[in-house]
Design a protein around this motif. Structure first.
Motif, PDB file in Angstrom:
ATOM      1  N   UNK A 244      -2.555 -20.238 -12.324  1.00 30.46           N
ATOM      2  CA  UNK A 244      -1.524 -19.363 -12.899  1.00 30.46           C
ATOM      3  C   UNK A 244      -0.962 -18.478 -11.783  1.00 30.46           C
ATOM      4  N   UNK A 245       0.336 -18.212 -11.856  1.00 29.36           N
ATOM      5  CA  UNK A 245       0.987 -17.427 -10.802  1.00 29.36           C
ATOM      6  C   UNK A 245       1.581 -16.152 -11.403  1.00 29.36           C
ATOM      7  N   UNK A 246       1.266 -15.026 -10.772  1.00 31.45           N
ATOM      8  CA  UNK A 246       1.935 -13.772 -11.145  1.00 31.45           C
ATOM      9  C   UNK A 246       2.773 -13.332  -9.946  1.00 31.45           C
ATOM     10  N   UNK A 247       4.035 -12.998 -10.173  1.00 34.75           N
ATOM     11  CA  UNK A 247       4.877 -12.469  -9.099  1.00 34.75           C
ATOM     12  C   UNK A 247       5.239 -11.014  -9.394  1.00 34.75           C
ATOM     13  N   UNK A 248       5.076 -10.197  -8.370  1.00 29.79           N
ATOM     14  CA  UNK A 248       5.479  -8.792  -8.474  1.00 29.79           C
ATOM     15  C   UNK A 248       6.353  -8.480  -7.265  1.00 29.79           C
ATOM     16  N   UNK A 249       7.679  -8.606  -7.416  1.00 29.58           N
ATOM     17  CA  UNK A 249       8.547  -8.383  -6.263  1.00 29.58           C
ATOM     18  C   UNK A 249       8.659  -6.896  -5.921  1.00 29.58           C
ATOM     19  N   UNK A 250       8.666  -6.599  -4.629  1.00 32.42           N
ATOM     20  CA  UNK A 250       8.876  -5.207  -4.193  1.00 32.42           C
ATOM     21  C   UNK A 250      10.134  -5.102  -3.331  1.00 32.42           C
ATOM     22  N   UNK A 251      10.932  -6.200  -3.307  1.00 34.30           N
ATOM     23  CA  UNK A 251      12.270  -6.149  -2.715  1.00 34.30           C
ATOM     24  C   UNK A 251      13.212  -6.710  -3.779  1.00 34.30           C
ATOM     25  N   UNK A 252      14.505  -6.485  -3.601  1.00 31.34           N
ATOM     26  CA  UNK A 252      15.473  -7.051  -4.546  1.00 31.34           C
ATOM     27  C   UNK A 252      16.300  -8.084  -3.818  1.00 31.34           C
ATOM     28  N   UNK A 253      15.817  -9.329  -3.804  1.00 37.07           N
ATOM     29  CA  UNK A 253      16.578 -10.322  -3.066  1.00 37.07           C
ATOM     30  C   UNK A 253      16.166 -11.754  -3.342  1.00 37.07           C
TER      31      UNK A 253
ATOM     32  N   UNK B 260       8.513  -6.672 -13.031  1.00 44.61           N
ATOM     33  CA  UNK B 260       9.616  -6.101 -12.247  1.00 44.61           C
ATOM     34  C   UNK B 260       9.637  -4.588 -12.417  1.00 44.61           C
ATOM     35  N   UNK B 261       9.321  -3.900 -11.338  1.00 47.77           N
ATOM     36  CA  UNK B 261       9.316  -2.434 -11.359  1.00 47.77           C
ATOM     37  C   UNK B 261      10.228  -1.910 -10.260  1.00 47.77           C
ATOM     38  N   UNK B 262      11.415  -1.423 -10.633  1.00 40.32           N
ATOM     39  CA  UNK B 262      12.349  -0.928  -9.612  1.00 40.32           C
ATOM     40  C   UNK B 262      11.733   0.145  -8.714  1.00 40.32           C
ATOM     41  N   UNK B 263      10.771   0.903  -9.224  1.00 37.80           N
ATOM     42  CA  UNK B 263      10.201   1.997  -8.425  1.00 37.80           C
ATOM     43  C   UNK B 263       9.532   1.486  -7.143  1.00 37.80           C
ATOM     44  N   UNK B 264       9.048   0.230  -7.165  1.00 41.84           N
ATOM     45  CA  UNK B 264       8.411  -0.313  -5.967  1.00 41.84           C
ATOM     46  C   UNK B 264       9.422  -0.575  -4.843  1.00 41.84           C
TER      47      UNK B 264
ATOM     48  N   UNK C 134       0.838  -1.207   0.000  1.00 42.33           N
ATOM     49  CA  UNK C 134       0.000   0.000   0.000  1.00 42.33           C
ATOM     50  C   UNK C 134       0.871   1.253   0.000  1.00 42.33           C
ATOM     51  N   UNK C 135       2.065   1.131   0.548  1.00 43.87           N
ATOM     52  CA  UNK C 135       2.955   2.289   0.684  1.00 43.87           C
ATOM     53  C   UNK C 135       3.751   2.523  -0.598  1.00 43.87           C
ATOM     54  N   UNK C 136       4.224   1.430  -1.228  1.00 43.91           N
ATOM     55  CA  UNK C 136       5.103   1.620  -2.397  1.00 43.91           C
ATOM     56  C   UNK C 136       4.336   1.772  -3.717  1.00 43.91           C
ATOM     57  N   UNK C 137       3.011   1.732  -3.670  1.00 44.18           N
ATOM     58  CA  UNK C 137       2.212   1.989  -4.878  1.00 44.18           C
ATOM     59  C   UNK C 137       1.916   0.767  -5.717  1.00 44.18           C
ATOM     60  N   UNK C 138       2.506  -0.377  -5.374  1.00 44.26           N
ATOM     61  CA  UNK C 138       2.369  -1.556  -6.234  1.00 44.26           C
ATOM     62  C   UNK C 138       0.955  -2.125  -6.222  1.00 44.26           C
ATOM     63  N   UNK C 139       0.296  -2.096  -5.067  1.00 41.47           N
ATOM     64  CA  UNK C 139      -1.066  -2.646  -4.986  1.00 41.47           C
ATOM     65  C   UNK C 139      -2.027  -1.767  -5.793  1.00 41.47           C
ATOM     66  N   UNK C 140      -1.896  -0.478  -5.621  1.00 41.28           N
ATOM     67  CA  UNK C 140      -2.786   0.444  -6.340  1.00 41.28           C
ATOM     68  C   UNK C 140      -2.650   0.253  -7.859  1.00 41.28           C
ATOM     69  N   UNK C 141      -1.408   0.179  -8.349  1.00 34.63           N
ATOM     70  CA  UNK C 141      -1.184  -0.009  -9.790  1.00 34.63           C
ATOM     71  C   UNK C 141      -1.860  -1.282 -10.294  1.00 34.63           C
TER      72      UNK C 141
END
Ligand code: ZN
Length: 359
Positions: free
Chosen positions: A125-134, A166-170, A38-45
């Motif tokens: 079906x699986x969609x992954x949207x990472x919000x960390x880099x690890x 993959x969105x680095x902005x998140x 909710x903070x990094x904008x990924x859910x809203x997008x």
């Protein structure tokens, strides 16, 4: 020699190209996430796109770290199994949880059965949207859960994500602590893959590139957390490292670190990376030399990032942890002949290393 990666990956796409694919995946989407999306904008997008496409969705936003088996059961109980797509949005935990849930959606099995790959062949079906880099989970066929107090991964081609966004902005809002711990997880994946006895020319290509990028990026990023280019490099490198372990798996540092995470609450990436100096030193292969040529002295690299752990520990715990590691599949693919004594030696090495361990 070979590799297999059936995941469609979009990097900095902003849902331009990926929208069509999302539309084609199904009509019902179960989103598994934590609070940070909710903070990094990924859910809203994501919700903007799903609303635009007229998809049905539900959100579970209480995903826990090191997802326990009970969490998977709770999600299935609450939302049922009738989902075309399960989305893992966040760090490794939501993605690994989504993978487990996706399998249970299509099979009449228990969480424990996930560890018996012959018992299932399908998943939603699986969609992954990472919000960390690890974690690298966005490009692997692995999911690590905590079952009966033990951190344990399962592996199945059915849980390769269909789509990874993959969105680095998140990752821009990640704290310094999480930037370091997740960045070290990615570095561990890359180094362990490079050392693995299962490494091949494909995995090396991804692993060594990731080591090089992380070495040149992570120390700068911790002092410049809002730097988009550095964030982009780290997300790219962690995905490369994920591809590397999709080919080789991880090695002894991951197996050694699991108990520190489940029993001493040490973040996964840190718990793993603190054993890298020991693993590299004891590998004594051409690869370990090549890694050192890139990263320099591994202990110094960790010291420069202020990585240090602290907890109470006794001999009984070391013996019990060593017993667990001695049964892990990781030891067979790690150079250095890890029998139970060598595993205990690794734990004792850590607690005697004052640069890494305090009380
Ligand atoms: Zn890891």
């Amino acid at each position: 020699m070979g590799m297999y990666l059936p995941t469609k990956i979009f990097f900095e796409d902003n849902y331009k190209e990926s929208e069509k694919l999302i539309d084609s995946l199904g009509n019902s989407f179960l989103i598994i996430t934590g609070k940070s999306s909710k903070i990094n904008g990924s859910l809203e997008d994501l919700l903007v796109i799903l609303n635009k496409l007229g998809k049905k969705y539900e959100i579970y936003d209480e995903c826990l770290e090191n997802p326990p088996k009970e969490l998977i059961e709770k999600i299935i109980k609450k939302f049922g199994k009738n989902w075309d797509v399960v989305v893992g949005l966040g760090g490794g935990s939501p993605m690994d949880t989504a993978k487990a849930v996706a399998v249970l959606c299509k099979n009449d099995i228990e969480v424990e059965d996930l560890y018996e790959p012959s018992k299932y062949s399908l998943a939603s079906k699986i969609i992954c949207i990472p919000t960390t880099s690890g974690t690298g989970s966005e490009v692997t066929q692995y999911s690590v859960l905590t079952v009966n107090g033990l951190k344990k991964g399962f592996k199945h081609e059915a849980i390769f994500p269909t789509l990874s966004i993959l969105e680095p902005k998140y990752t821009l809002t990640l704290s310094k602590e999480l930037t370091i711990s997740t960045g070290l997880d990615a570095l561990s994946h890359a180094i362990e893959s490079a050392l693995s006895l299962r490494a091949n020319d494909f995995s090396d290509l991804f692993a060594f590139k990731a080591i090089e990028i992380i070495k040149n990026t992570l120390p700068k990023l911790v002092d410049d957390l809002n730097n988009y280019e550095l964030r982009k490099n780290m997300l790219y490198a962690s995905t490369l490292a994920g591809i590397a372990i999709s080919i080789t798996g991880t090695t002894i540092a991951h197996a050694l670190g699991y108990s520190l995470t489940t029993e001493k609450n040490i973040k996964h990436g840190v718990a793993t990376a603190i054993f890298l100096p020991f693993e590299i030193e004891n590998a004594t292969t051409e690869k370990s030399q090549k890694i050192s040529n890139i990263i320099g002295n591994m202990l110094d690299f960790l010291k420069n990032l202020d990585v240090k752990v602290s907890f109470e520990i006794n001999d009984n715990e070391i013996n019990r942890w060593a017993e667990t590691v001695s049964k892990a599949s990781h030891i067979k693919v790690t150079p250095g002949n890890y029998n139970i004594d060598k595993i205990k030696e690794a734990y004792n090495w850590l607690i005697n290393k004052s640069e890494l361990f305090g009380r």
